[in-house]
Design an enzyme around this catalytic site. Structure first.
Site, short mmCIF file in Angstrom:
data_model
loop_
_atom_site.label_atom_id
_atom_site.label_comp_id
_atom_site.label_asym_id
_atom_site.label_seq_id
_atom_site.Cartn_x
_atom_site.Cartn_y
_atom_site.Cartn_z
N LYS A 10 0.82 -1.21 0.00
CA LYS A 10 0.00 0.00 0.00
C LYS A 10 0.87 1.27 0.00
O LYS A 10 2.09 1.22 0.27
CB LYS A 10 -0.94 -0.04 1.21
N TYR A 50 -12.44 -1.94 -4.12
CA TYR A 50 -12.95 -2.08 -2.76
C TYR A 50 -14.47 -2.03 -2.71
O TYR A 50 -15.05 -1.75 -1.65
CB TYR A 50 -12.34 -1.00 -1.86
N ASN A 113 -2.08 0.19 6.62
CA ASN A 113 -1.59 -1.07 7.19
C ASN A 113 -0.68 -1.87 6.27
O ASN A 113 -0.63 -3.10 6.34
CB ASN A 113 -2.75 -1.90 7.76
N HIS A 116 -2.22 -5.35 1.40
CA HIS A 116 -3.50 -6.03 1.20
C HIS A 116 -3.25 -7.52 1.02
O HIS A 116 -2.23 -7.90 0.45
CB HIS A 116 -4.17 -5.48 -0.07
N GLU A 127 -9.38 -10.47 -7.89
CA GLU A 127 -8.45 -9.36 -7.68
C GLU A 127 -7.24 -9.47 -8.61
O GLU A 127 -6.76 -8.46 -9.15
CB GLU A 127 -8.02 -9.32 -6.22
P1 IDP Z 1 -8.02 -6.79 5.56
O1 IDP Z 1 -7.21 -5.85 4.69
O2 IDP Z 1 -7.22 -7.27 6.75
O3 IDP Z 1 -8.66 -7.89 4.79
P2 IDP Z 1 -10.65 -5.53 5.64
O4 IDP Z 1 -11.61 -5.68 6.76
O5 IDP Z 1 -10.93 -6.27 4.38
O6 IDP Z 1 -9.19 -5.90 6.21
O7 IDP Z 1 -10.54 -3.99 5.34
C1 IDP Z 1 -9.92 -3.53 4.14
C2 IDP Z 1 -9.01 -2.38 4.47
O8 IDP Z 1 -9.77 -1.29 4.95
C3 IDP Z 1 -8.00 -2.66 5.59
O9 IDP Z 1 -6.85 -3.31 5.13
C4 IDP Z 1 -7.70 -1.25 6.07
O10 IDP Z 1 -6.78 -0.59 5.19
C5 IDP Z 1 -9.05 -0.58 5.94
N1 IDP Z 1 -9.79 -0.65 7.20
C6 IDP Z 1 -10.36 -1.74 7.77
N2 IDP Z 1 -10.96 -1.45 8.92
C7 IDP Z 1 -10.79 -0.13 9.11
C8 IDP Z 1 -11.20 0.79 10.14
O11 IDP Z 1 -11.85 0.43 11.11
N3 IDP Z 1 -10.80 2.09 9.97
C9 IDP Z 1 -10.08 2.51 8.89
N4 IDP Z 1 -9.68 1.68 7.89
C10 IDP Z 1 -10.02 0.38 8.01
MG MG Z 2 -10.07 -7.79 3.28
#
Ligand code: IDP
Ligand code: MG
Length: 138
Positions: A10, A50, A113, A116, A127
């Site tokens: 990212k 997304y 984070n 992905h 994807e």
């Molecule tokens: P993942 O990437 O671990 O699969 P997902 O729940 O699919 O997590 O969420 C997609 C992305 O959305 C996350 O990687 C993160 O960048 C963002 N995200 C998820 N939860 C939150 C939140 O509570 N606040 C802000 N961004 C979030």
């Molecule tokens: Mg996810």
């Protein structure tokens, strides 16, 4: 049997100079690179990618973040690729990610984070084909 997952390094991890270390962790983790490219997503592309998160409260912030700078997109191959890659990257919130995982090492917050990782074989295939044609996967 080998199968695939899809990842993005990212904008935060790219901007902070972690691209090489993340790719190294992926390879040392037993994943084979099948495809890789460096690009910056448009808003339309990020919204489409997304789309499953459209109703979630963080959707607009997620899209803004993901288009804020270049990313590295890649298709990875390994036995049990989807689950093993999620183990390698750690929990969505880096504060909860296990020690030694990519998110624990290189991520700063739940939104920025670092990486992905696909959550199912079906989504991994979708994807991967969002970013790469079959002629670009080796
Ligand atoms: P993942 O990437 O671990 O699969 P997902 O729940 O699919 O997590 O969420 C997609 C992305 O959305 C996350 O990687 C993160 O960048 C963002 N995200 C998820 N939860 C939150 C939140 O509570 N606040 C802000 N961004 C979030
Ligand atoms: Mg996810």
């Amino acid at each position: 049997m080998s199968n695939i997952t899809f990842t993005m390094i990212k904008p935060d991890a790219v901007a902070n100079g972690h691209t090489g270390n993340v790719i190294n962790d992926i390879i040392v983790g037993g994943f084979k690179l099948k495809a890789m490219k460096y690009l910056q997503l448009s808003k339309k592309q990020a919204e489409a990618f997304y789309g499953i998160h459209r109703e979630r409260p963080f959707f607009n912030d997620l899209v803004s973040f993901m288009i804020s700078g270049p990313i590295v997109a890649a298709v990875l191959e390994k036995e049990n690729a989807v689950a093993d890659f999620r183990t390698l990257i750690g929990a969505t919130n880096p504060a909860e990610a296990a020690e030694g995982t990519i998110r624990a090492k290189y991520a700063k917050s739940i939104d920025a984070n670092a990486v992905h990782g696909s959550d199912s074989d079906e989504n991994a295939a979708g994807e991967a084909s969002f970013f790469f044609s079959s002629f670009e996967m080796y």
